[in-house]
Design a protein around this motif. Structure first.
Motif, PDB file in Angstrom:
ATOM      1  N   ILE A  14       1.175  -1.560  -0.179  1.00  0.00           N
ATOM      2  CA  ILE A  14       0.060  -0.034  -0.059  1.00  0.00           C
ATOM      3  C   ILE A  14       0.772   0.993   0.383  1.00  0.00           C
ATOM      4  O   ILE A  14       0.502   2.391  -1.197  1.00  0.00           O
ATOM      5  CB  ILE A  14      -0.789  -0.109   1.162  1.00  0.00           C
ATOM      6  N   HIS A  15       2.141   0.839   0.859  1.00  0.00           N
ATOM      7  CA  HIS A  15       2.594   2.165   0.864  1.00  0.00           C
ATOM      8  C   HIS A  15       3.178   2.186  -0.609  1.00  0.00           C
ATOM      9  O   HIS A  15       3.437   3.673  -1.195  1.00  0.00           O
ATOM     10  CB  HIS A  15       3.987   1.911   1.718  1.00  0.00           C
ATOM     11  N   TYR A  16       3.524   2.126  -1.385  1.00  0.00           N
ATOM     12  CA  TYR A  16       4.583   2.062  -2.078  1.00  0.00           C
ATOM     13  C   TYR A  16       3.278   2.570  -3.560  1.00  0.00           C
ATOM     14  O   TYR A  16       3.590   3.759  -3.947  1.00  0.00           O
ATOM     15  CB  TYR A  16       4.746   0.449  -2.999  1.00  0.00           C
ATOM     16  N   GLY A  17       2.262   2.118  -3.319  1.00  0.00           N
ATOM     17  CA  GLY A  17       1.023   2.500  -4.409  1.00  0.00           C
ATOM     18  C   GLY A  17       0.791   3.966  -3.959  1.00  0.00           C
ATOM     19  O   GLY A  17       0.644   4.061  -4.974  1.00  0.00           O
ATOM     20  N   MET A  18       1.331   3.993  -2.959  1.00  0.00           N
ATOM     21  CA  MET A  18       0.645   5.641  -2.300  1.00  0.00           C
ATOM     22  C   MET A  18       1.646   6.958  -3.063  1.00  0.00           C
ATOM     23  O   MET A  18       1.063   7.547  -4.167  1.00  0.00           O
ATOM     24  CB  MET A  18       0.264   5.341  -1.238  1.00  0.00           C
ATOM     25  N   THR A  19       2.575   6.315  -3.021  1.00  0.00           N
ATOM     26  CA  THR A  19       4.296   7.388  -3.534  1.00  0.00           C
ATOM     27  C   THR A  19       3.214   7.441  -5.133  1.00  0.00           C
ATOM     28  O   THR A  19       4.298   8.518  -5.578  1.00  0.00           O
ATOM     29  CB  THR A  19       4.860   6.423  -2.912  1.00  0.00           C
TER      30      THR A  19
END
Length: 126
Positions: A14-19
């Motif tokens: 999720i953290h990667y997708g958000m960035t």
């Protein structure tokens, strides 16, 4: 450089997708800021690519599971990226082809766009 994960945010990253989603928003905002100039700003949404790091990770995973690399790649796309139409990792050269176009004068009318080189993982026509 963004990623298809900006649109299809993986549950495990999720953290990667958000960035990656933020990168698309910034690129679009910069494109609007430079409207009417010769400056273009786009995003490239790369899909799973067999970079050196991914190749090393897949090799290690195959060794730890007692499988060959082709089997691990096949299972990755069957279980984690089943919507992929390519059903394999893109090569760095395939991604670079789109980057080359976007960086060239041939793309002068392409501006503010998220451009896909993700093997069809994103399940949308547009």
């Amino acid at each position: 450089m963004s990623s298809e994960s900006a649109v299809n945010i993986p549950a495990e990253m999720i953290h990667y997708g958000m960035t990656k989603t933020a990168q698309i928003a910034i690129a679009r905002g910069l494109a609007e800021t430079t409207a009417g100039t010769e400056i273009t700003v786009n995003s490239i949404l790369a899909g799973p690519t067999l970079s050196e790091g991914v190749e090393e990770f897949v090799s290690q995973m195959a060794a730890s599971q007692g499988k060959d690399i082709a089997t691990v790649e096949k299972e990755f796309f069957q279980t984690l990226r089943p919507s992929s139409l390519l059903q394999r990792f893109a090569t760095p050269e395939e991604v670079a082809n789109l980057v080359t176009y976007v960086a060239s004068p041939l793309s002068r009318a392409t501006n503010g766009a998220p451009l896909r080189v993700e093997g069809g993982i994103i399940r949308a026509a547009i």
